[in-house]
Design an enzyme around this catalytic site. Structure first.
Site, PDB file in Angstrom:
ATOM      1  N   ARG A  11      -8.565  35.880 -29.468  1.00 23.58           N
ATOM      2  CA  ARG A  11      -9.048  37.023 -28.668  1.00 23.58           C
ATOM      3  C   ARG A  11      -9.009  38.335 -29.440  1.00 23.58           C
ATOM      4  NH1 ARG A  11      -6.034  34.415 -24.516  1.00 23.58           N
ATOM      5  NH2 ARG A  11      -7.432  33.169 -23.261  1.00 23.58           N
ATOM      6  N   LYS A  50     -20.755  46.243 -32.811  1.00 23.43           N
ATOM      7  CA  LYS A  50     -21.566  45.089 -32.402  1.00 23.43           C
ATOM      8  C   LYS A  50     -21.429  44.015 -33.468  1.00 23.43           C
ATOM      9  CE  LYS A  50     -25.360  46.955 -29.653  1.00 23.43           C
ATOM     10  NZ  LYS A  50     -26.824  47.132 -29.607  1.00 23.43           N
ATOM     11  N   GLU A  55     -32.997  53.480 -41.762  1.00 23.65           N
ATOM     12  CA  GLU A  55     -32.081  53.779 -40.643  1.00 23.65           C
ATOM     13  C   GLU A  55     -31.548  55.214 -40.747  1.00 23.65           C
ATOM     14  OE1 GLU A  55     -31.667  51.856 -38.031  1.00 23.65           O
ATOM     15  OE2 GLU A  55     -32.071  49.807 -38.688  1.00 23.65           O
ATOM     16  N   LYS A  58     -23.943  57.986 -35.688  1.00 24.88           N
ATOM     17  CA  LYS A  58     -23.851  56.700 -34.979  1.00 24.88           C
ATOM     18  C   LYS A  58     -22.591  56.655 -34.123  1.00 24.88           C
ATOM     19  CE  LYS A  58     -24.295  51.822 -34.824  1.00 24.88           C
ATOM     20  NZ  LYS A  58     -24.677  50.555 -35.414  1.00 24.88           N
ATOM     21  N   GLU A 118     -23.690  50.143 -24.242  1.00 24.48           N
ATOM     22  CA  GLU A 118     -25.112  50.242 -23.922  1.00 24.48           C
ATOM     23  C   GLU A 118     -25.361  50.166 -22.417  1.00 24.48           C
ATOM     24  OE1 GLU A 118     -27.756  48.794 -27.576  1.00 24.48           O
ATOM     25  OE2 GLU A 118     -27.591  47.322 -26.025  1.00 24.48           O
ATOM     26  N   ARG A 162     -27.049  54.716 -25.831  1.00 21.92           N
ATOM     27  CA  ARG A 162     -27.072  53.976 -27.100  1.00 21.92           C
ATOM     28  C   ARG A 162     -28.491  53.518 -27.465  1.00 21.92           C
ATOM     29  NH1 ARG A 162     -22.204  50.143 -29.501  1.00 21.92           N
ATOM     30  NH2 ARG A 162     -23.307  49.606 -31.391  1.00 21.92           N
ATOM     31  N   ASN A 165     -32.316  52.607 -30.994  1.00 19.69           N
ATOM     32  CA  ASN A 165     -33.429  51.651 -31.064  1.00 19.69           C
ATOM     33  C   ASN A 165     -34.764  52.295 -31.394  1.00 19.69           C
ATOM     34  OD1 ASN A 165     -32.171  49.167 -30.525  1.00 19.69           O
ATOM     35  ND2 ASN A 165     -31.935  49.784 -28.399  1.00 19.69           N
ATOM     36  N   HIS A 182     -37.404  50.382 -33.104  1.00 12.09           N
ATOM     37  CA  HIS A 182     -36.973  48.982 -33.116  1.00 12.09           C
ATOM     38  C   HIS A 182     -37.753  48.083 -32.151  1.00 12.09           C
ATOM     39  CE1 HIS A 182     -33.807  50.604 -35.557  1.00 12.09           C
ATOM     40  NE2 HIS A 182     -33.170  49.461 -35.639  1.00 12.09           N
ATOM     41  N   HIS A 213     -39.086  45.124 -34.007  1.00 17.21           N
ATOM     42  CA  HIS A 213     -38.723  43.731 -33.731  1.00 17.21           C
ATOM     43  C   HIS A 213     -39.958  42.876 -33.529  1.00 17.21           C
ATOM     44  CE1 HIS A 213     -34.395  44.824 -32.338  1.00 17.21           C
ATOM     45  NE2 HIS A 213     -34.444  44.541 -33.627  1.00 17.21           N
ATOM     46  N   HIS A 234     -36.199  43.979 -42.056  1.00 17.62           N
ATOM     47  CA  HIS A 234     -35.929  44.842 -40.898  1.00 17.62           C
ATOM     48  C   HIS A 234     -36.237  46.323 -41.186  1.00 17.62           C
ATOM     49  CE1 HIS A 234     -33.823  46.140 -37.285  1.00 17.62           C
ATOM     50  NE2 HIS A 234     -33.139  47.000 -38.022  1.00 17.62           N
TER      51      HIS A 234
HETATM   52  N1  LIG Z   1     -24.017  44.998 -35.967  1.00 16.51           N
HETATM   53  C1  LIG Z   1     -24.915  45.963 -36.015  1.00 16.51           C
HETATM   54  O1  LIG Z   1     -24.805  46.976 -35.316  1.00 16.51           O
HETATM   55  C2  LIG Z   1     -26.068  45.841 -36.953  1.00 16.51           C
HETATM   56  C3  LIG Z   1     -26.908  46.942 -37.174  1.00 16.51           C
HETATM   57  C4  LIG Z   1     -27.942  46.804 -38.085  1.00 16.51           C
HETATM   58  C5  LIG Z   1     -28.126  45.591 -38.759  1.00 16.51           C
HETATM   59  N2  LIG Z   1     -27.286  44.546 -38.513  1.00 16.51           N
HETATM   60  C6  LIG Z   1     -27.450  43.257 -39.214  1.00 16.51           C
HETATM   61  O2  LIG Z   1     -27.281  43.490 -40.600  1.00 16.51           O
HETATM   62  C7  LIG Z   1     -27.973  42.480 -41.322  1.00 16.51           C
HETATM   63  C8  LIG Z   1     -28.697  43.122 -42.481  1.00 16.51           C
HETATM   64  O3  LIG Z   1     -27.757  43.758 -43.322  1.00 16.51           O
HETATM   65  P1  LIG Z   1     -28.077  44.015 -44.869  1.00 16.51           P
HETATM   66  O4  LIG Z   1     -29.381  44.683 -45.004  1.00 16.51           O
HETATM   67  O5  LIG Z   1     -26.885  44.667 -45.468  1.00 16.51           O
HETATM   68  O6  LIG Z   1     -28.316  42.550 -45.391  1.00 16.51           O
HETATM   69  P2  LIG Z   1     -27.509  41.494 -46.296  1.00 16.51           P
HETATM   70  O7  LIG Z   1     -26.108  41.381 -45.876  1.00 16.51           O
HETATM   71  O8  LIG Z   1     -28.333  40.242 -46.263  1.00 16.51           O
HETATM   72  O9  LIG Z   1     -27.584  42.142 -47.743  1.00 16.51           O
HETATM   73  C9  LIG Z   1     -28.857  42.353 -48.343  1.00 16.51           C
HETATM   74  C10 LIG Z   1     -28.864  41.807 -49.780  1.00 16.51           C
HETATM   75  O10 LIG Z   1     -28.097  42.682 -50.605  1.00 16.51           O
HETATM   76  C11 LIG Z   1     -27.152  41.920 -51.362  1.00 16.51           C
HETATM   77  N3  LIG Z   1     -26.023  42.809 -51.612  1.00 16.51           N
HETATM   78  C12 LIG Z   1     -25.073  43.192 -50.741  1.00 16.51           C
HETATM   79  N4  LIG Z   1     -24.302  44.126 -51.302  1.00 16.51           N
HETATM   80  C13 LIG Z   1     -24.751  44.308 -52.562  1.00 16.51           C
HETATM   81  C14 LIG Z   1     -24.359  45.145 -53.645  1.00 16.51           C
HETATM   82  N5  LIG Z   1     -23.360  46.026 -53.518  1.00 16.51           N
HETATM   83  N6  LIG Z   1     -25.035  45.051 -54.808  1.00 16.51           N
HETATM   84  C15 LIG Z   1     -26.074  44.176 -54.925  1.00 16.51           C
HETATM   85  N7  LIG Z   1     -26.516  43.388 -53.943  1.00 16.51           N
HETATM   86  C16 LIG Z   1     -25.844  43.467 -52.768  1.00 16.51           C
HETATM   87  C17 LIG Z   1     -26.865  40.716 -50.522  1.00 16.51           C
HETATM   88  O11 LIG Z   1     -26.387  39.641 -51.322  1.00 16.51           O
HETATM   89  C18 LIG Z   1     -28.240  40.420 -49.927  1.00 16.51           C
HETATM   90  O12 LIG Z   1     -29.029  39.692 -50.843  1.00 16.51           O
HETATM   91  C19 LIG Z   1     -28.890  41.798 -40.334  1.00 16.51           C
HETATM   92  O13 LIG Z   1     -28.395  40.500 -40.033  1.00 16.51           O
HETATM   93  C20 LIG Z   1     -28.843  42.674 -39.083  1.00 16.51           C
HETATM   94  O14 LIG Z   1     -28.991  41.941 -37.891  1.00 16.51           O
HETATM   95  C21 LIG Z   1     -26.267  44.654 -37.644  1.00 16.51           C
END
Ligand SMILES: NC(=O)c1ccc[n+]([C@@H]2O[C@H](COP(=O)([O-])OP(=O)(O)OC[C@H]3O[C@@H](n4cnc5c(N)ncnc54)[C@H](O)[C@@H]3O)[C@@H](O)[C@H]2O)c1
Length: 352
Positions: A109, A131, A173, A215, A225, A230, A234, A237, A241, A253
């Site tokens: 938990r 999230k 973003e 944020k 939300e 919140r 979006n 988005h 999406h 994205h």
């Molecule tokens: N929880 C939330 O509020 C929230 C908000 C926005 C996005 N997200 C999620 O985040 C994800 C996308 O995140 P992302 O864009 O970081 O993607 P990711 O984690 O896939 O990273 C993108 C790429 O960068 C590489 N990478 C990471 N750090 C690196 C570094 N320091 N140097 C070189 N390469 C590096 C990774 O290996 C990958 O190939 C999605 O799944 C999305 O749904 C969540």
């Protein structure tokens, strides 16, 4: 280095931003820690701050966000006798902080969580706000929780290896925050493109700091939300999406929401909510950062039917209306309930 301390629903949260931010880990010296890290990241700079820890290299990307994979990570915590007083660190991009955050939230938990994002998108968005999410039946983030990390450490040194394309996805973003929440950030972005593209430390620190504060303030006002606040996060988005779904998730994205912000700003202007000139400001800033403005420039075939279906299934649809955050002027926004049929009409125009 900047430090932001905030209390979110009785959780004390610290965000530490800057070069050398990892030194904040000193307070974990006498704690038991599970360090989950992306295989693509060298964890040695984190490890030197820890004493009693296990290290678990994990995959990243969307494959990491599968429930079966998350359960494997849970098993590792269980087999190593972790309890709720111990700590979990998520070191990686948004996919890593999403899946590890999910694991931390369900394990007994909730076990203490520290996010160390390594992408710009992670630092300004995914690692902040609580999230977590994993994908299910090929649909993104169907399973998830709200679970606040105790600390978010945005250490700029990780960005040194981040490819420029990944930087740009995070910048989409950052631009979003500027457009709907923070005119100062918009102005800063307008003046500092060269510094940001060349990863100047003080410029990166500034935009990550401003985005994090933006944020956090939205999340503080509406953690779950439920208050229609919140939803401002979006902006871009809903159409974004739809573009992701219509391209079978081949459009990243950040690029999808870039086009989404242009379309949604046009909608806001056409229906009379946005001041004249907002669309120009939106397209200008996105083009400065070499982000796409139209579906054509994505060079991907969009299945319009699939894209429109995604709009119908959007989580923000209520009784035939979609709650949308419209920019009114730079740095400001308004919630508008748009009839789903009107939105579909606009979306079709944008997507064709
Ligand atoms: N929880 C939330 O509020 C929230 C908000 C926005 C996005 N997200 C999620 O985040 C994800 C996308 O995140 P992302 O864009 O970081 O993607 P990711 O984690 O896939 O990273 C993108 C790429 O960068 C590489 N990478 C990471 N750090 C690196 C570094 N320091 N140097 C070189 N390469 C590096 C990774 O290996 C990958 O190939 C999605 O799944 C999305 O749904 C969540």
């Amino acid at each position: 280095m900047r430090i932001v301390n905030e209390n979110l629903c009785n959780n004390e949260i610290s965000i530490v931003i800057g070069k050398g931010a990892l030194s904040a880990l000193e307070e974990l010296k006498d704690k038991k820690v599970a360090l989950f890290y992306s295989q693509k990241i060298d964890p040695s700079r984190v490890k030197i701050h820890l004493k009693n820890f296990i290290e678990i290299p994990i995959i990243d990307g969307e494959e990491a966000k599968e429930i079966q994979y998350a359960l494997k990570l849970v098993k590792l915590l269980f087999e190593n006798d972790f309890d709720r007083g111990d700590y979990v660190i998520a070191l990686g991009g948004g996919t890593v902080t999403d899946v590890v955050g999910f694991v931390a939230s369900i394990y007994m938990r909730g076990i203490n969580l520290i996010n160390i994002p390594t992408t710009l998108l992670g630092m300004v968005d995914a690692a902040i706000g609580g999230k977590t999410g994993v994908n299910f039946e090929n649909v993104k983030n169907v399973l998830g929780t709200f679970y606040q990390p105790a600390m978010i450490i945005s250490d700029l040194e990780f960005l040194e290896t981040l490819p420029i394309e990944e930087l740009k996805k995070g910048l989409a973003e950052v631009i979003k925050y500027g457009l709907v929440l923070d005119k100062d950030l918009y102005d800063y972005l307008a003046m500092n493109k060269e510094k940001i593209f060349t990863k100047d430390e003080s410029a990166l620190e500034e935009i990550i700091y401003k985005s994090s504060v933006d944020k956090l303030s939205v999340v503080k006002a509406d953690e779950r939300e439920t208050k229609s606040i919140r939803i401002v996060l979006n902006f871009g988005h809903t159409i974004g999406h739809a573009i992701e779904a219509g391209s079978n998730f081949t459009v990243p994205h950040g690029y999808a929401i870039s086009v989404g912000m242009v379309c949604e700003a046009k909608m806001a202007e056409e229906v009379g909510y946005a001041e004249e000139g907002v669309v120009e400001d939106v397209t200008w800033i996105l083009s400065q950062y070499e982000l796409p403005l139209t579906v054509d420039s994505l060079n991907v075939k969009i299945d319009v039917k699939r894209a429109i279906d995604a709009i119908t299934k959007d989580k923000k649809v209520r009784g035939g209306y979609v709650m949308m955050p419209f920019p009114t002027r730079i740095g400001d926004w308004k919630r508008v309930d748009v009839p789903i049929e009107t939105l579909k009409g606009f979306a079709e125009q944008c997507l064709r």
